[in-house]
Design a protein around this motif. Structure first.
Motif, PDB file in Angstrom:
ATOM      1  N   ALA A  61      30.608  35.932 -87.465  1.00 22.30           N
ATOM      2  CA  ALA A  61      32.017  35.788 -87.838  1.00 22.30           C
ATOM      3  C   ALA A  61      32.655  34.684 -87.008  1.00 22.30           C
ATOM      4  O   ALA A  61      33.321  33.787 -87.536  1.00 22.30           O
ATOM      5  CB  ALA A  61      32.768  37.102 -87.625  1.00 22.30           C
ATOM      6  N   ARG A  62      32.435  34.758 -85.702  1.00 22.77           N
ATOM      7  CA  ARG A  62      33.030  33.759 -84.817  1.00 22.77           C
ATOM      8  C   ARG A  62      32.534  32.363 -85.181  1.00 22.77           C
ATOM      9  O   ARG A  62      33.292  31.408 -85.246  1.00 22.77           O
ATOM     10  CB  ARG A  62      32.693  34.087 -83.363  1.00 22.77           C
ATOM     11  CG  ARG A  62      33.683  33.502 -82.368  1.00 22.77           C
ATOM     12  CD  ARG A  62      33.223  33.638 -80.934  1.00 22.77           C
ATOM     13  NE  ARG A  62      31.901  33.059 -80.750  1.00 22.77           N
ATOM     14  CZ  ARG A  62      30.815  33.720 -80.379  1.00 22.77           C
ATOM     15  NH1 ARG A  62      30.874  35.018 -80.159  1.00 22.77           N
ATOM     16  NH2 ARG A  62      29.653  33.103 -80.230  1.00 22.77           N
ATOM     17  N   LYS A  63      31.216  32.311 -85.463  1.00 18.26           N
ATOM     18  CA  LYS A  63      30.645  31.005 -85.810  1.00 18.26           C
ATOM     19  C   LYS A  63      31.229  30.454 -87.106  1.00 18.26           C
ATOM     20  O   LYS A  63      31.466  29.257 -87.223  1.00 18.26           O
ATOM     21  CB  LYS A  63      29.123  31.117 -85.931  1.00 18.26           C
ATOM     22  CG  LYS A  63      28.421  30.996 -84.590  1.00 18.26           C
ATOM     23  CD  LYS A  63      26.915  30.933 -84.772  1.00 18.26           C
ATOM     24  CE  LYS A  63      26.183  31.321 -83.499  1.00 18.26           C
ATOM     25  NZ  LYS A  63      24.852  31.873 -83.777  1.00 18.26           N
ATOM     26  N   LEU A  64      31.439  31.344 -88.077  1.00 16.52           N
ATOM     27  CA  LEU A  64      32.006  30.864 -89.346  1.00 16.52           C
ATOM     28  C   LEU A  64      33.419  30.329 -89.130  1.00 16.52           C
ATOM     29  O   LEU A  64      33.783  29.262 -89.640  1.00 16.52           O
ATOM     30  CB  LEU A  64      32.021  31.982 -90.398  1.00 16.52           C
ATOM     31  CG  LEU A  64      32.718  31.596 -91.712  1.00 16.52           C
ATOM     32  CD1 LEU A  64      31.977  30.453 -92.421  1.00 16.52           C
ATOM     33  CD2 LEU A  64      32.853  32.795 -92.648  1.00 16.52           C
ATOM     34  N   ILE A  65      34.200  31.078 -88.371  1.00 15.16           N
ATOM     35  CA  ILE A  65      35.583  30.635 -88.118  1.00 15.16           C
ATOM     36  C   ILE A  65      35.569  29.306 -87.357  1.00 15.16           C
ATOM     37  O   ILE A  65      36.317  28.381 -87.683  1.00 15.16           O
ATOM     38  CB  ILE A  65      36.361  31.717 -87.327  1.00 15.16           C
ATOM     39  CG1 ILE A  65      36.423  33.033 -88.118  1.00 15.16           C
ATOM     40  CG2 ILE A  65      37.757  31.231 -86.972  1.00 15.16           C
ATOM     41  CD1 ILE A  65      37.063  32.933 -89.469  1.00 15.16           C
ATOM     42  N   GLU A  66      34.695  29.220 -86.366  1.00  9.51           N
ATOM     43  CA  GLU A  66      34.612  27.962 -85.606  1.00  9.51           C
ATOM     44  C   GLU A  66      34.174  26.817 -86.509  1.00  9.51           C
ATOM     45  O   GLU A  66      34.691  25.706 -86.428  1.00  9.51           O
ATOM     46  CB  GLU A  66      33.636  28.116 -84.438  1.00  9.51           C
ATOM     47  CG  GLU A  66      34.266  28.853 -83.262  1.00  9.51           C
ATOM     48  CD  GLU A  66      33.245  29.154 -82.163  1.00  9.51           C
ATOM     49  OE1 GLU A  66      33.622  29.864 -81.216  1.00  9.51           O
ATOM     50  OE2 GLU A  66      32.090  28.690 -82.267  1.00  9.51           O
ATOM     51  N   ALA A  67      33.201  27.126 -87.364  1.00  7.89           N
ATOM     52  CA  ALA A  67      32.716  26.086 -88.283  1.00  7.89           C
ATOM     53  C   ALA A  67      33.839  25.653 -89.224  1.00  7.89           C
ATOM     54  O   ALA A  67      34.030  24.465 -89.495  1.00  7.89           O
ATOM     55  CB  ALA A  67      31.527  26.600 -89.072  1.00  7.89           C
ATOM     56  N   ARG A  68      34.601  26.631 -89.712  1.00  9.80           N
ATOM     57  CA  ARG A  68      35.731  26.299 -90.579  1.00  9.80           C
ATOM     58  C   ARG A  68      36.757  25.441 -89.830  1.00  9.80           C
ATOM     59  O   ARG A  68      37.310  24.489 -90.379  1.00  9.80           O
ATOM     60  CB  ARG A  68      36.372  27.599 -91.097  1.00  9.80           C
ATOM     61  CG  ARG A  68      37.777  27.490 -91.641  1.00  9.80           C
ATOM     62  CD  ARG A  68      37.880  26.587 -92.851  1.00  9.80           C
ATOM     63  NE  ARG A  68      39.285  26.311 -93.168  1.00  9.80           N
ATOM     64  CZ  ARG A  68      39.957  25.276 -92.710  1.00  9.80           C
ATOM     65  NH1 ARG A  68      39.367  24.373 -91.949  1.00  9.80           N
ATOM     66  NH2 ARG A  68      41.213  25.098 -93.029  1.00  9.80           N
ATOM     67  N   GLU A  69      36.962  25.781 -88.564  1.00 10.12           N
ATOM     68  CA  GLU A  69      37.912  24.995 -87.769  1.00 10.12           C
ATOM     69  C   GLU A  69      37.434  23.564 -87.592  1.00 10.12           C
ATOM     70  O   GLU A  69      38.242  22.653 -87.436  1.00 10.12           O
ATOM     71  CB  GLU A  69      38.154  25.663 -86.411  1.00 10.12           C
ATOM     72  CG  GLU A  69      39.039  26.898 -86.554  1.00 10.12           C
ATOM     73  CD  GLU A  69      39.358  27.597 -85.245  1.00 10.12           C
ATOM     74  OE1 GLU A  69      38.549  27.501 -84.310  1.00 10.12           O
ATOM     75  OE2 GLU A  69      40.413  28.254 -85.180  1.00 10.12           O
ATOM     76  N   LYS A  70      36.131  23.400 -87.627  1.00 11.92           N
ATOM     77  CA  LYS A  70      35.576  22.046 -87.463  1.00 11.92           C
ATOM     78  C   LYS A  70      35.421  21.333 -88.798  1.00 11.92           C
ATOM     79  O   LYS A  70      34.743  20.301 -88.869  1.00 11.92           O
ATOM     80  CB  LYS A  70      34.209  22.134 -86.777  1.00 11.92           C
ATOM     81  CG  LYS A  70      34.300  22.449 -85.295  1.00 11.92           C
ATOM     82  CD  LYS A  70      32.905  22.419 -84.670  1.00 11.92           C
ATOM     83  CE  LYS A  70      32.880  23.136 -83.334  1.00 11.92           C
ATOM     84  NZ  LYS A  70      31.549  23.655 -83.014  1.00 11.92           N
ATOM     85  N   ALA A  71      35.988  21.877 -89.852  1.00  6.79           N
ATOM     86  CA  ALA A  71      35.790  21.291 -91.183  1.00  6.79           C
ATOM     87  C   ALA A  71      36.200  19.819 -91.202  1.00  6.79           C
ATOM     88  O   ALA A  71      35.609  19.009 -91.906  1.00  6.79           O
ATOM     89  CB  ALA A  71      36.559  22.075 -92.242  1.00  6.79           C
TER      90      ALA A  71
END
Lengths: 457, 457
Positions: free
Chosen positions: B320-330
């Motif tokens: 979950a954290r990784k997905l949110i971080e990845a989304r933040e790095k979009a």
């Protein structure tokens, strides 16, 4: 003067323009306790933004000052017209234009009352969460004054719940600001600048407000405390707990006695507890789920006990509603009790104990009374001031306002400055800020047509 | 020119004023993909509001344009200095002055990064809930641009979370606006006017931000959908349910593929589901109570099923954290993929399906790519634009912005206009509003010292 009247009449229709004897006393005042009524020369009742625009252009040309009026329930004299002026009454622009459930917004005309909006949103399972005491207030008026009220502790004040405007500039231009979105970063935020400007910058002719799901389960918890300071110290602790009360009010013992007596309200508090209580905390809770609400009520009760409450009462539906309504009418109670003014200083909530101690000291020294209640979660202290002598009272007010500002607060949390507190505002506010505000006023209103005398004297 | 440099050096100290070769490339740009870097003539690093004031006075006297810079992570070129100008870097004004738990506010200097503020507030069990993708952003920069981010759907954007400022006017005057209170109705709201003004009106030297209790339990739900329109239609339904997600994001399939590939992220979505998915909805939930969170996750899953999700995945903490971080790095993903621009149009959330259909149509006609993700709860659509030809791309952007505005939206939800979108802003915005904004700019900054060229050209 006849020419101007004819021009106004041409814009709104002869039967929608009042002059002379046809101007009733109602239009001469708002609910401020200290502003003398002033009958305006003209009252116009436009039906469209275009009519408002034409009125402003004509007024500017003839140097006629213009004051806007919703329901006239303001408390600072900002809707009190000038004797030589035009009062624009929004009573005919009172339509709810849209309840948009997908975007959770309503689009309304300024003359819509909060009561009507509440009814209309309720039908859609939604709520407009700005509830100042007076539900006969118009949405336009609440925009002008940036009204607050009890639910602000959870949902914010008007400023946080208005997303966009159609507004008429004093130059007659009709603009749209914001929209049905809660975020925009595209130029200066004109919506926010117009909100709280007390009719001095522009006149809102359409208002987009944010709605929230109307939560079906609610409870009210009442806790008497042995002293006011304890109440004040409890407030930050409740807010830090992660509970999200939608009401967090303090009521001092004199005010509680007056409102329960006035409303013939029985709260089930035994005499012995009541006699020992110096102040009360009222905690409102709401939830979409009954079980969760019950859990929150329980947790709130425990917490209040830990924080020194003499006892905790969970009020049943009927008495809870009555208490909240009675609290909302505290202004009328104070007025009936002979209060000479009502003010609403705001301070950081942790400063409330110190500020109220200072107020007691100042009032005692002035041989005056200062009792009240307030939005404790927001640090917004409502005080009825009992002091007949005007000069003495103005000195006391000055000292109370200065004390509030010294605590990092401001003269008014939600009532505004209007004309009632104008001299104190100009006296106490940073001159650099007042000068900047004057320049902003000039940028909107080069002819000083809108509400001259309000905010700047 | 030597004289001016000497004067600036006198104010901040010689080692805090950079000129010529000592000005590094870093100071020449922000993260906008389209603004050419421009090295400023001077970089000053003040330590106090008084130094900022003296710099502004000296700059105005010598007609040196001034640009403010926090971390330089903006996306619109608003922190890009002028070649003949002074860049005021707030890197030395980077102290968290106070974490006030009673009032749930922090007082910070503008150079404090969101990452540092997050760490400091976490230690007090609180959170500053504005999380734009880039946590290296400075608080001052987020005030300038009215930054948003994923949590805005629950907590609002910067505008809703800044309570007060110390700010230096271009005239050198140092004012304080607002305070540690969430409501004030005492004159015009200067705080709100300065927020989002992209460094053109005043420079914030202290910022009072609102904090919230940091809720200990969080979960992330991921739902693939067969088509983007279904995702968009699900959004209002989730928000109407009374659930209060703190994240409500959509990610289209191309963007999801890119970010999961880039971050080597495995979400447990079987190939068959992934291949059929056109878009994903990410729902973040948080609660102070683990059981309640579990109940909310369950209810969210049911609801997503009813709304047409192909399946529902509750992501574990790590992924979950990784997905949110990845989304933040979009943004970085888009940049790495060769995007020629990144934009963030905002529209009413119910308009998203229609707006995105229009964008696809426009992009296809222009033989360009437009893919993305966005803050679905807020209607804030982030698009990577792939179109090498500048002229063609500008025409496409113009048409996309115009389409967003035609839906009742605006050019930017949270990135701002800066210089990157300036020509489109001036082209598409109501001239009466632009003229009014210019007059407001003039009221603050009669010498046009602060960030000339930004917002108004």
């Amino acid at each position: 003067m006849v020419d101007v009247a004819a021009r106004f009449a041409e814009i709104v229709g002869a039967d929608r323009l009042l002059t002379g004897e046809r101007v009733s006393e109602d239009y001469a005042h708002d609910e401020s306790l200290t502003c003398e009524p002033r009958k305006p020369a003209y009252v116009a009742k436009p039906a469209t933004a275009e009519e408002v625009s034409a009125l402003l252009v004509a007024a500017a040309e003839h140097s006629v000052p213009v004051t806007a009026r919703g329901s006239g329930s303001g408390l600072s004299g900002a809707a009190r017209p000038r004797e030589d002026g035009l009062l624009i009454s929004f009573e005919r622009m009172n339509a709810v234009l849209e309840i948009d459930t997908g975007n959770q917004v309503a689009v309304v005309q300024p003359g819509v009352t909060l009561a009507e909006l509440d009814e209309r949103t309720a039908a859609a399972g939604l709520a407009y969460t700005v509830y100042p005491g007076e539900l006969s207030a118009s949405v336009g008026g609440t925009v002008g004054t940036n009204a607050g009220g009890m639910r602000a502790v959870k949902y914010g004040v008007t400023r946080h719940n208005v997303l966009g405007l159609q507004a008429v500039l004093p130059t007659g231009e009709i603009i749209r600001t914001g929209g049905k979105t809660s975020k925009i970063s595209t130029g200066y935020d004109l919506t926010q600048l117009i909100i709280g400007s007390e009719g001095t910058l522009a006149l809102a002719t359409e208002i987009i407000v944010k709605l929230h799901p109307r939560l079906p389960h609610a409870a009210t918890v009442l806790a008497p405390f042995g002293d006011l300071t304890q109440v004040m110290e409890a407030v930050p602790r409740i807010l830090a707990s992660g509970l999200t009360p939608n009401i967090l009010e303090y009521i001092d013992n004199l005010t509680m006695a007056a409102i329960t007596y006035n409303e013939k309200l029985s709260l089930g508090v035994p005499d012995s507890v009541r006699d020992a209580a110096q102040a009360y905390l009222v905690v409102g809770l709401e939830n979409r789920d009954a079980d969760r609400l019950e859990g929150d009520v329980e947790r709130t009760g425990e917490l209040l006990g830990e924080l020194g409450a003499a006892d905790v009462y969970v009020l049943e539906g009927g008495s809870a509603r009555k208490l909240i309504e009675a609290r909302e009418k505290a202004f009328w109670t104070a007025k009936a009790a002979g209060a000479d003014d009502v003010i609403d200083v705001v301070v950081p909530r942790t400063e409330m104990p110190g500020f109220l101690a200072k107020v007691r000291e100042l009032a005692t020294a002035a041989e005056a009374g200062a009792v009240g209640c307030g939005h404790a979660g927001d640090g917004n202290v409502h005080l009825g001031i009992f002091c007949k002598d005007n000069e003495k009272r103005q000195r006391l007010l000055h000292d109370i306002f200065a004390a509030g500002m010294a605590c990092g607060g401001a003269i008014s949390g939600e009532h505004g400055i209007g004309t009632a507190k104008l001299s104190h505002f100009l006296d106490l506010e940073d001159p650099a800020k007042v000068a900047l505000m004057r320049r902003l006023k000039q940028a909107f209103d080069p002819t000083d047509t809108l509400n001259p005398g309000v905010l700047f004297g």
